[in-house]
Design a protein around this motif. Structure first.
Motif, PDB file in Angstrom:
ATOM      1  N   LEU A   1      79.390   9.653  51.550  1.00 28.69           N
ATOM      2  CA  LEU A   1      80.370  10.699  51.822  1.00 28.69           C
ATOM      3  C   LEU A   1      80.552  10.774  53.323  1.00 28.69           C
ATOM      4  CD1 LEU A   1      82.066  13.206  50.774  1.00 28.69           C
ATOM      5  CD2 LEU A   1      80.053  14.567  51.403  1.00 28.69           C
ATOM      6  N   LEU A   2      81.801  10.782  53.780  1.00 32.67           N
ATOM      7  CA  LEU A   2      82.102  10.951  55.196  1.00 32.67           C
ATOM      8  C   LEU A   2      82.797  12.289  55.388  1.00 32.67           C
ATOM      9  CD1 LEU A   2      82.099   7.728  54.664  1.00 32.67           C
ATOM     10  CD2 LEU A   2      83.231   7.598  56.873  1.00 32.67           C
ATOM     11  N   SER A   3      82.491  12.969  56.476  1.00 36.04           N
ATOM     12  CA  SER A   3      83.110  14.254  56.781  1.00 36.04           C
ATOM     13  C   SER A   3      83.428  14.315  58.263  1.00 36.04           C
ATOM     14  CB  SER A   3      82.189  15.414  56.384  1.00 36.04           C
ATOM     15  OG  SER A   3      80.962  15.355  57.093  1.00 36.04           O
TER      16      SER A   3
ATOM     17  N   SER B   1      88.061  17.367  56.965  1.00 37.69           N
ATOM     18  CA  SER B   1      88.355  16.345  55.959  1.00 37.69           C
ATOM     19  C   SER B   1      87.064  15.767  55.407  1.00 37.69           C
ATOM     20  CB  SER B   1      89.204  15.224  56.579  1.00 37.69           C
ATOM     21  OG  SER B   1      89.568  14.266  55.601  1.00 37.69           O
ATOM     22  N   VAL B   2      87.084  15.416  54.111  1.00 35.10           N
ATOM     23  CA  VAL B   2      85.960  14.735  53.458  1.00 35.10           C
ATOM     24  C   VAL B   2      86.506  13.503  52.742  1.00 35.10           C
ATOM     25  CG1 VAL B   2      84.328  16.631  53.215  1.00 35.10           C
ATOM     26  CG2 VAL B   2      86.188  16.409  51.570  1.00 35.10           C
ATOM     27  N   LEU B   3      85.695  12.436  52.725  1.00 35.13           N
ATOM     28  CA  LEU B   3      86.143  11.150  52.197  1.00 35.13           C
ATOM     29  C   LEU B   3      84.981  10.451  51.510  1.00 35.13           C
ATOM     30  CD1 LEU B   3      88.243   8.739  52.151  1.00 35.13           C
ATOM     31  CD2 LEU B   3      87.266   8.070  54.356  1.00 35.13           C
ATOM     32  N   CYS B   4      85.216   9.921  50.323  1.00 34.57           N
ATOM     33  CA  CYS B   4      84.197   9.134  49.618  1.00 34.57           C
ATOM     34  C   CYS B   4      84.414   7.658  49.921  1.00 34.57           C
ATOM     35  CB  CYS B   4      84.284   9.370  48.109  1.00 34.57           C
ATOM     36  SG  CYS B   4      83.725  10.995  47.581  1.00 34.57           S
ATOM     37  N   TRP B   5      83.336   6.963  50.278  1.00 35.05           N
ATOM     38  CA  TRP B   5      83.381   5.525  50.538  1.00 35.05           C
ATOM     39  C   TRP B   5      82.138   4.896  49.933  1.00 35.05           C
ATOM     40  CZ3 TRP B   5      80.252   2.307  53.767  1.00 35.05           C
ATOM     41  CH2 TRP B   5      80.717   0.991  53.883  1.00 35.05           C
ATOM     42  N   ASP B   6      82.332   4.059  48.903  1.00 35.95           N
ATOM     43  CA  ASP B   6      81.216   3.445  48.218  1.00 35.95           C
ATOM     44  C   ASP B   6      80.270   4.551  47.753  1.00 35.95           C
ATOM     45  OD1 ASP B   6      80.029   1.169  47.188  1.00 35.95           O
ATOM     46  OD2 ASP B   6      78.780   0.850  48.937  1.00 35.95           O
ATOM     47  N   GLN B   7      78.969   4.470  48.071  1.00 35.24           N
ATOM     48  CA  GLN B   7      78.041   5.535  47.684  1.00 35.24           C
ATOM     49  C   GLN B   7      77.866   6.572  48.789  1.00 35.24           C
ATOM     50  OE1 GLN B   7      77.218   2.428  48.570  1.00 35.24           O
ATOM     51  NE2 GLN B   7      75.020   2.178  48.908  1.00 35.24           N
TER      52      GLN B   7
ATOM     53  N   VAL C   1      78.152  10.745  58.291  1.00 35.11           N
ATOM     54  CA  VAL C   1      78.019   9.899  57.109  1.00 35.11           C
ATOM     55  C   VAL C   1      76.818  10.396  56.315  1.00 35.11           C
ATOM     56  CG1 VAL C   1      77.719   7.559  56.237  1.00 35.11           C
ATOM     57  CG2 VAL C   1      78.962   7.944  58.392  1.00 35.11           C
ATOM     58  N   TRP C   2      77.057  10.733  55.033  1.00 31.95           N
ATOM     59  CA  TRP C   2      76.028  11.299  54.168  1.00 31.95           C
ATOM     60  C   TRP C   2      75.661  10.288  53.092  1.00 31.95           C
ATOM     61  CZ3 TRP C   2      74.925  16.599  55.232  1.00 31.95           C
ATOM     62  CH2 TRP C   2      75.836  17.230  56.068  1.00 31.95           C
ATOM     63  N   VAL C   3      74.359  10.260  52.736  1.00 25.93           N
ATOM     64  CA  VAL C   3      73.895   9.375  51.667  1.00 25.93           C
ATOM     65  C   VAL C   3      72.933  10.157  50.788  1.00 25.93           C
ATOM     66  CG1 VAL C   3      71.950   8.474  53.006  1.00 25.93           C
ATOM     67  CG2 VAL C   3      72.930   7.101  51.156  1.00 25.93           C
ATOM     68  N   ALA C   4      72.919   9.835  49.500  1.00 30.45           N
ATOM     69  CA  ALA C   4      72.048  10.544  48.559  1.00 30.45           C
ATOM     70  C   ALA C   4      70.612  10.037  48.687  1.00 30.45           C
ATOM     71  CB  ALA C   4      72.552  10.360  47.138  1.00 30.45           C
ATOM     72  N   THR C   5      69.665  10.959  48.728  1.00 30.38           N
ATOM     73  CA  THR C   5      68.244  10.618  48.753  1.00 30.38           C
ATOM     74  C   THR C   5      67.759  10.401  47.313  1.00 30.38           C
ATOM     75  OG1 THR C   5      67.578  12.935  48.619  1.00 30.38           O
ATOM     76  CG2 THR C   5      67.949  12.027  50.818  1.00 30.38           C
ATOM     77  N   GLU C   6      66.461  10.090  47.157  1.00 27.54           N
ATOM     78  CA  GLU C   6      65.901   9.892  45.819  1.00 27.54           C
ATOM     79  C   GLU C   6      66.004  11.142  44.965  1.00 27.54           C
ATOM     80  OE1 GLU C   6      61.953   8.420  46.073  1.00 27.54           O
ATOM     81  OE2 GLU C   6      62.527   6.504  46.983  1.00 27.54           O
ATOM     82  N   SER C   7      65.991  12.302  45.623  1.00 26.75           N
ATOM     83  CA  SER C   7      66.106  13.561  44.876  1.00 26.75           C
ATOM     84  C   SER C   7      67.533  13.845  44.431  1.00 26.75           C
ATOM     85  CB  SER C   7      65.603  14.722  45.740  1.00 26.75           C
ATOM     86  OG  SER C   7      66.451  14.905  46.872  1.00 26.75           O
ATOM     87  N   GLY C   8      68.493  13.067  44.970  1.00 32.15           N
ATOM     88  CA  GLY C   8      69.893  13.279  44.615  1.00 32.15           C
ATOM     89  C   GLY C   8      70.655  14.108  45.626  1.00 32.15           C
ATOM     90  N   ASN C   9      69.953  14.728  46.570  1.00 29.53           N
ATOM     91  CA  ASN C   9      70.620  15.522  47.593  1.00 29.53           C
ATOM     92  C   ASN C   9      71.186  14.630  48.695  1.00 29.53           C
ATOM     93  OD1 ASN C   9      70.119  18.000  46.372  1.00 29.53           O
ATOM     94  ND2 ASN C   9      68.122  18.221  47.390  1.00 29.53           N
ATOM     95  N   LEU C  10      72.261  15.102  49.316  1.00 32.39           N
ATOM     96  CA  LEU C  10      72.889  14.361  50.405  1.00 32.39           C
ATOM     97  C   LEU C  10      72.250  14.724  51.737  1.00 32.39           C
ATOM     98  CD1 LEU C  10      76.664  14.646  49.422  1.00 32.39           C
ATOM     99  CD2 LEU C  10      75.251  12.600  49.326  1.00 32.39           C
ATOM    100  N   GLU C  11      72.017  13.701  52.572  1.00 31.03           N
ATOM    101  CA  GLU C  11      71.510  13.900  53.924  1.00 31.03           C
ATOM    102  C   GLU C  11      72.308  13.029  54.878  1.00 31.03           C
ATOM    103  OE1 GLU C  11      67.360  13.172  54.175  1.00 31.03           O
ATOM    104  OE2 GLU C  11      66.792  14.925  52.963  1.00 31.03           O
ATOM    105  N   VAL C  12      72.401  13.462  56.139  1.00 31.06           N
ATOM    106  CA  VAL C  12      73.140  12.705  57.152  1.00 31.06           C
ATOM    107  C   VAL C  12      72.361  11.449  57.515  1.00 31.06           C
ATOM    108  CG1 VAL C  12      74.033  12.709  59.509  1.00 31.06           C
ATOM    109  CG2 VAL C  12      74.271  14.755  58.084  1.00 31.06           C
TER     110      VAL C  12
END
Length: 433
Positions: A324-326, A316-322, A335-346
């Protein structure tokens, strides 16, 4: 996609398990059995209490709250997404999500497995809990019974007073939200892999097709194109997306003039079945049996990143605020968050003892975000976000595969036996006291 679970009914109960004392009141009123507290009393009847005193602090016995008078009624469903301020994940595990600690109440956490299975012979004398949940914040309104196999989808339609549920028993059941009664059964001739509601539409994924019903106009469509079972669906940018057994994600564009859907694209990249989809911030996120999450740009429908941190099926994947949870069968929620480059990291990993089968988020009665994690041990665990402080547990006869948010603090769960339960957040926690 059947996932076997081990140890379905947990630990076996001890043979000598006395209930409340049968001794005379003047002998047992004020003294608790020392051997019972140590878990080894084998006297029956025992002259002392086999329970802890249960008072409100003033010597008055507490009265249990029932939900019989709360009813099962709502109109004009309007599901709410999970939202809340950004904060540090996994911090303040002992308190509330916003740094304000709630009084921690010691609640027995041993639920009778025989009660869950429907075969406990001790009744009120059982020393384990006879309850479907452990929480000060929830109320069980009503069960909905009728499906014969695992419930794989629950959906609501805007402007309708009906609830729709799909199952591997090859049927969709329609429930009246006023009475809780089943008012219709639709036989599809194939197992339901998933179902969602979007506006007046109900979409049902079955082998090699998607069934689409407009509950306002009674339009009945069948969308062809999938190969094998349809395991996940999502709607975004006026398109319907479906994750299929062959690893593709198919897209249909909604044509308002003809009130129909036309094929728009086929997104290729996953090597195995796509089992979870979610749309957020002009991105489509897909989780698959190949252990990866792919990020797709909704404007170009191109894959812009592949996430490979999970080591098993991404359920399952879920968007919460900014964020991404998986969740995955690798026993983690990430819990994933976008870095300055725009890529997601845990940015945070929450570990579960058992694999996580499904995930959903909603605000509680105080509008605080809560995450539901359905685990492979037949429990649904509730966590405050972003702290991941445990909020409670919901128990089921078999694993919970479907969770759906409703309006007014309602939510629904469907398990592997076909049972559906309707739940409601309590307005204040002292209602359960």
């Amino acid at each position: 996609m059947d996932i076997e679970t081990a140890g379905r009914f947990g630990n076996k109960r001890i043979h000598h398990r006395g209930g409340p004392s049968q001794a005379a009141p003047d002998q047992a009123n004020n003294k608790v059995c020392f051997h019972w507290r140590a878990g080894r009393c084998n006297r029956f009847p025992c002259p002392f209490l086999h329970s802890e005193p249960n008072t409100d602090g003033g010597g008055n016995a507490k009265r249990a709250v029932t939900s019989d008078d709360r009813g099962f009624v709502w109109r004009n469903p309007n599901t709410s997404g999970i939202s809340g301020p950004a904060s540090r994940w996994g911090k303040g595990r002992g308190g509330g999500a916003s740094g304000v600690s709630r009084p921690q109440r010691k609640v027995p956490d041993k639920v009778c497995n025989y009660f869950i299975g429907g075969s406990c012979s001790y009744g009120d004398n059982c020393r384990f809990l006879h309850s479907w949940f452990i929480s000060d914040s929830l109320s069980l309104l009503t069960p909905l019974q009728g499906h014969q196999k695992v419930v794989t989808g629950i959906a609501l339609s805007a402007g309708s007073d009906k609830l729709y549920t799909g199952s591997k028993d090859e049927s969709v059941r329609v429930w009246d939200c006023q009475t809780g009664q089943c008012v219709g059964v639709i036989n599809l001739g194939g197992e339901v892999g998933c179902m969602i509601g979007e506006g007046p539409w109900i979409f049902v994924g079955v082998p090699n097709a998607i069934k689409a019903w407009n509950t306002q106009t009674s339009t009945d469509l069948s969308l062809s194109g999938p190969i094998g079972q349809v395991y996940a669906m999502a709607v975004g940018n006026e398109m319907l997306f479906a994750g299929t057994q062959d690893g593709r994600i198919l897209a249909w564009k909604f044509i308002a003039v003809g009130n129909c859907f036309e094929p728009a694209a086929s997104l290729v990249g996953h090597r195995l079945a796509v089992v979870s989809l979610v749309v957020g911030a002009m991105r489509l996120y897909s989780g698959a049996m190949d252990h990866t999450i792919r990020v797709w740009d909704l404007s170009t429908l191109q894959c812009i990143q592949t996430l490979t941190d999970h080591t098993s099926v991404v359920m399952s994947v879920l968007c919460w605020d900014q964020f991404l949870l998986s969740c995955s069968l690798d026993h983690t929620v990430k819990v994933w968050v976008a870095t300055e480059s725009g890529n997601l990291e845990v940015t945070y990993t929450h570990n579960e003892e058992h694999g996580v089968l499904a995930m959903c988020g909603m605000p509680d009665a105080q509008n605080k975000p809560v995450l539901f994690c359905s685990c492979n041990d037949n429990t649904l665990r509730l966590y405050d976000l972003p702290s991941f402080s445990e909020r409670g547990k919901i128990f089921a006869k078999e694993e919970v595969r479907a969770i759906q948010i409703g309006p007014g603090g309602l939510f629904f769960t469907g398990d592997g036996t076909g049972d559906i339960k309707v739940w409601k957040w309590l307005i204040s926690e002292n209602q359960a006291a």
